[in-house]
Design an enzyme around this catalytic site. Structure first.
Site, PDB file in Angstrom:
ATOM      1  N   GLY D 149       0.849  -1.175   0.000  1.00  0.00           N
ATOM      2  CA  GLY D 149       0.000   0.000   0.000  1.00  0.00           C
ATOM      3  C   GLY D 149       0.888   1.229   0.000  1.00  0.00           C
ATOM      4  O   GLY D 149       1.916   1.273   0.685  1.00  0.00           O
ATOM      5  N   CYS D 150       0.515   2.230  -0.785  1.00  0.00           N
ATOM      6  CA  CYS D 150       1.413   3.379  -0.967  1.00  0.00           C
ATOM      7  C   CYS D 150       1.613   4.149   0.332  1.00  0.00           C
ATOM      8  O   CYS D 150       2.733   4.524   0.681  1.00  0.00           O
ATOM      9  CB  CYS D 150       0.925   4.278  -2.093  1.00  0.00           C
ATOM     10  SG  CYS D 150      -0.774   4.854  -1.948  1.00  0.00           S
ATOM     11  N   ASN D 151       0.529   4.373   1.053  1.00  0.00           N
ATOM     12  CA  ASN D 151       0.675   5.093   2.325  1.00  0.00           C
ATOM     13  C   ASN D 151       1.435   4.239   3.335  1.00  0.00           C
ATOM     14  O   ASN D 151       2.288   4.737   4.082  1.00  0.00           O
ATOM     15  CB  ASN D 151      -0.703   5.426   2.905  1.00  0.00           C
ATOM     16  CG  ASN D 151      -1.515   6.325   2.006  1.00  0.00           C
ATOM     17  OD1 ASN D 151      -1.001   7.283   1.448  1.00  0.00           O
ATOM     18  ND2 ASN D 151      -2.793   6.017   1.853  1.00  0.00           N
ATOM     19  N   THR D 154       5.209   4.047   2.759  1.00  0.00           N
ATOM     20  CA  THR D 154       5.857   5.324   3.044  1.00  0.00           C
ATOM     21  C   THR D 154       6.068   5.505   4.546  1.00  0.00           C
ATOM     22  O   THR D 154       7.148   5.910   4.997  1.00  0.00           O
ATOM     23  CB  THR D 154       5.006   6.478   2.482  1.00  0.00           C
ATOM     24  OG1 THR D 154       4.773   6.256   1.101  1.00  0.00           O
ATOM     25  CG2 THR D 154       5.704   7.814   2.677  1.00  0.00           C
TER      26      THR D 154
END
Lengths: 347, 347, 347, 347
Positions: D149-151, D154
């Site tokens: 997942g991108c969030n 990060t």
């Protein structure tokens, strides 16, 4: 007196903006708000910025819920207002923000919209110059008003002064508009997703097919054009609201620059909501954000033999909801500017 | 072989973009980067997105620091490159991204820029149709190249095919551009502040005064226009990069739509970096973000008697840095597309 | 009665917004507007959105031009207002939108600003909960008011209810803000250029160095915090105005969710300009654009043991100019909401 | 050798970005692209920025069309990939960009997603520090990879170094993210319309309910956290792409600032795609637009007793498609950085 008001399509962008303006209008009292899929919800659940209307609940959009008000604003999808309007009392002031009642000519309706033509109502752009007087004269006392298309009225206001004064030709008109996506409404369409619009400039309805074209040429004929033709291209740009229309026209040979400029200065002298800037100045859409103001700059390009008119409006205010309220003020004999902001929200 | 490269103006937007492209170019090695007020700093302190150049430090922009390289890119303020270029070896390939060497006619230089005219270098838009062949032919073997103005080359590419094919008239041309503010450079000017540009569409240089106008008409004369006139209006919109140029021209009476379209299809058949979309499709600037691609849609508006050409480019790539690198490739006899992206970064 | 008003710094963003609000205020009449480098120009040349003030010309900012008014708004660079304010009549109501008079503690002034400390004036956030009552009580009858820092007041309003009610701890507070660049003023700084901000999220003053931190902790001490500490990070995002502050705090162990929520509901019950949304709803900055409204959503994250308060304000209105006008209304005994919009301009 | 590749979900944002990266990858050849409602159309009709793939037509997404390739990228709605993956050859390298195979714990899957749990595949964030080594070790030779997942990735990259080094506590972690709407995909949802997002900052999934939370805590447990808790709030801001994550954690008492910083410098020393900036510098999302780079700035706020880590990634590249390609490179034994840009497209 206080006029009772109903607003249909209250969950959309145009309906929301009508309500934002009416919140500050001393003579109107919003009694009823209606919607389609959102009926049953508190208005503020769908329009959380309208803090003064926390007491209102969205009802179904029917002739029954809209009946019994002094004023009814219709902000419905194109094609939906004709049937409902027919059931409302002829003495009720009805302002339609859809396209159904804007065009006089059945052939133009057929070519650009199709389906049943409901006939034209009084066109709600008061300052629009006509061969004699302004469109304002047709609004006084009217009980059926068609609020304009936002792009159409912006371009019509930009070019009509030159047509009426005979300083520009009515062929080879060109208008290119930078527009915010709110003009297309709160529709679930892929090309209106933020991912598609952020950081990009996106043209649409290119090549003479946009539905606002006959509305523009109709207004230019009212100003005296014989057979106006216009190349019209809207470009969606990443701002929530606003139209910046760059319109150009060939100057009638032999007309000097001062005479050209005077056509616009004269047409809008004394107007509160359509203002022509001093020579050399041009408007930005931020200057009119949230305001019922059309700001206009006019340049004469002698090398090209053309006048350039740059006009900024807020598509939801002067382009739609403000035009509707301003027209309602006129129709009812109220002071024309009642409840309408003239200063923009910038930056 | 590997060519040694110096980039001046490396702290600005154009210089940064040249470096971004050169980072992926197999035949160029960046040895020197120079700047003015930022000299002495690590390049990456000013251009933090250029992670592959962490080893470079900005030097002063002088003829001495730029000397001794095979290729020198000048990305300096207008007026600054002439003096420096004069001191560089005639065998060095010099590409000027400023305006100093774009215009052939001293009178046009005087009217739009003023000051000393340094004469014209090979104009760096390879695909530009000329009466005979393309501009590419003038770039082979050249050692002095003027990269184009971003707006000018976009409009010239849009209209030159119709001029060369004789299907459009060269009077009453109109072009309106939605442009991102990076085209104006990293200049500390109030109208370029984010507060002024976010949420707004702002016109500038309206009415025939923009400096790219003579560059456009020069290119159209190369394509065969006798006395071209153009109404040209740029509008800054809230996107960091990109130009969407909507250009329209009167179709020569009697020309059918297929013949009109064919002018563009033929002009760019086989071009990698200028592509004409199928009928009915129009480009968005996001489609070419970061790419050296000009995407073009062509519509014939029969009612208006005009063709409409909508062209999207990235002002910093095809409009400036990509044009510079592509031209350098041609000048040096490298494969023309070396190091140049054709796919955009969307959404 | 009508109060005569002077606005200094009228060419900037805060000054412009004060004027936009005063245009609709029935009790204030703007007589004088002053500026620095723009003195001598028509106001509307610099603030073209303020169409109702076309009659005003910018004068030099001096104690003389500001003297003789009932109310003076100072929207000057930090450090400039102290000297001017000292020369104004003690009976004149002076509202300073700069930072000079916000902090009580000389040591905090020295640590975050440096230079001479001019002492603290009445802090202009009426709804701010204090151990006893609200900040409103300190504004009645005041003649020297410090309008708040926009970020500081947003965070203080977000966290003070929980501190006062004893439901959150005063250590490990964290606040991260998405802010529009207009909060930084119309300053010619490279990091405020549109090219730097469009399409990007940019942090600044990271790691405990932002000047609004002592202003926040001062407000939290007023609400009862003993030794508050806060990690505070603002992030500039590409919107012209607006602050969305996400603030979180550790819930005092053993406090149930309903008790936590009640702290906020109780603190702002009956407030027009600070509104707590129903559970599960959170505000967007567009909902308060142009309005003097702080909209707040409160969530209890039981797994993390923290409350999350998301607050939206328009930095130029509730964050600055609206706070100034609201405080002026209170100081003069006018109805507190006079001239202040509560509905936002959305979309 | 050249690996044959199929990409499903090729009409969406993640699928389009995988294709954009693969276009420049020397070892992969895209043979098949599939979609759902767009099947039958040319790829370039839906993804007009992918000019190098004009020869591809979208096929139906079925196990049959995907079979027979060396590598299959799945960019499907959550819940759709499990069934298809089960039908693909175990020797085929399958990279799932959906959430179906990210979580190890059935209870967390049940709490945040519900429905059948398909088990966890190798998690595709190579640089992620684990108690011993990095996540890279789990990817070598793998044939089933879950892109992150991108969030989540990060935040995990932001905090894991401090956890592993024992310099931050694993309670009271807080992360607030400014995110572009492309992270939510090309979905027809009202809150993703441009009108809702332009000019506004909009929070969502506030208060401990976002589905990326268990993915973050899972990664922190891999780095050594015992019972990590995090307050996690994403805020959609008006940029097409990008994540700027501001993450803070309480520093273990007694740890000096240099030791804190060293945890991050050490964790990512030598990494090409995760770079820690020098002290005092913080990244902007524009710096990594289009790049597979995570840029990170670390600050020690001694007054607050917390470390602040600000990390910028492009959600579609390092957050999704770049992570997928980088992981595929590792799995197949190719050079890890093949085909992956490290320089951002700024401004």
């Amino acid at each position: 007196m206080t006029y009772s008001v109903a607003v249909s399509g209250a969950s959309g962008y145009a309906g929301g903006e009508i309500l934002r303006l009416l919140a500050d209008h001393p003579d109107f009292e919003v009694r009823t708000v209606t919607a389609h899929s959102n009926a049953g919800q508190p208005l503020v659940a769908v329009q959380p910025h309208l803090r003064t209307f926390t007491h209102l609940t969205l009802q179904e959009t029917t002739a029954e819920t809209l009946a019994g008000h002094d004023v009814v604003f219709l902000a419905l999808p194109h094609g939906a207002s004709g049937a409902i309007a027919a059931q409302l009392d002829p003495e009720t002031l009805v302002i339609d923000c859809g396209a159904d009642h804007r065009l006089e000519r059945p052939d133009e309706w057929a070519a650009f919209y199709g389906g049943e033509h409901h006939g034209a109502w009084s066109y709600g752009v008061p300052e629009l110059p006509r061969l004699s007087g302004t469109q304002r004269d047709r609004l006084t006392g009217s009980r059926r008003i068609a609020a304009p298309g936002c792009n159409a009225s912006t371009v019509a206001l930009s070019l009509a002064p030159g047509i009426r004064a005979g300083v520009i030709e009515d062929r080879d008109l060109v208008s290119v508009l930078a527009v915010g996506p709110s003009g297309a409404g709160k529709s679930l369409k892929a090309h209106l997703l933020a991912g598609e619009i952020l950081g990009s400039a996106n043209p649409y309805s290119v090549g003479g097919v946009h539905r606002h074209i006959p509305e523009i040429t109709q207004a230019l004929r009212w100003a005296g054009a014989a057979r106006p033709t216009i190349s019209f291209t809207p470009v969606i740009v990443p701002m929530s609201r606003g139209i910046l229309a760059t319109s150009t026209a060939r100057i009638v040979p032999g007309t000097d620059a001062a005479t050209v400029r005077a056509a616009w200065d004269d047409a809008y002298a004394g107007e509160r909501f359509v203002q022509v800037l001093p020579a050399g100045q041009f408007p930005r859409t931020a200057d009119v954000l949230g305001a019922n103001t059309a700001l206009m700059g006019v340049a004469v390009d002698e090398a090209a033999g053309r006048v350039v008119v740059v006009t900024a409006v807020d598509n939801l205010v002067k382009g739609t909801a403000g035009a509707a309220v301003q027209s309602a003020n006129i129709a009812l004999g109220l002071a024309e500017s009642t409840g309408l902001p003239v200063n923009g929200v910038a930056p």
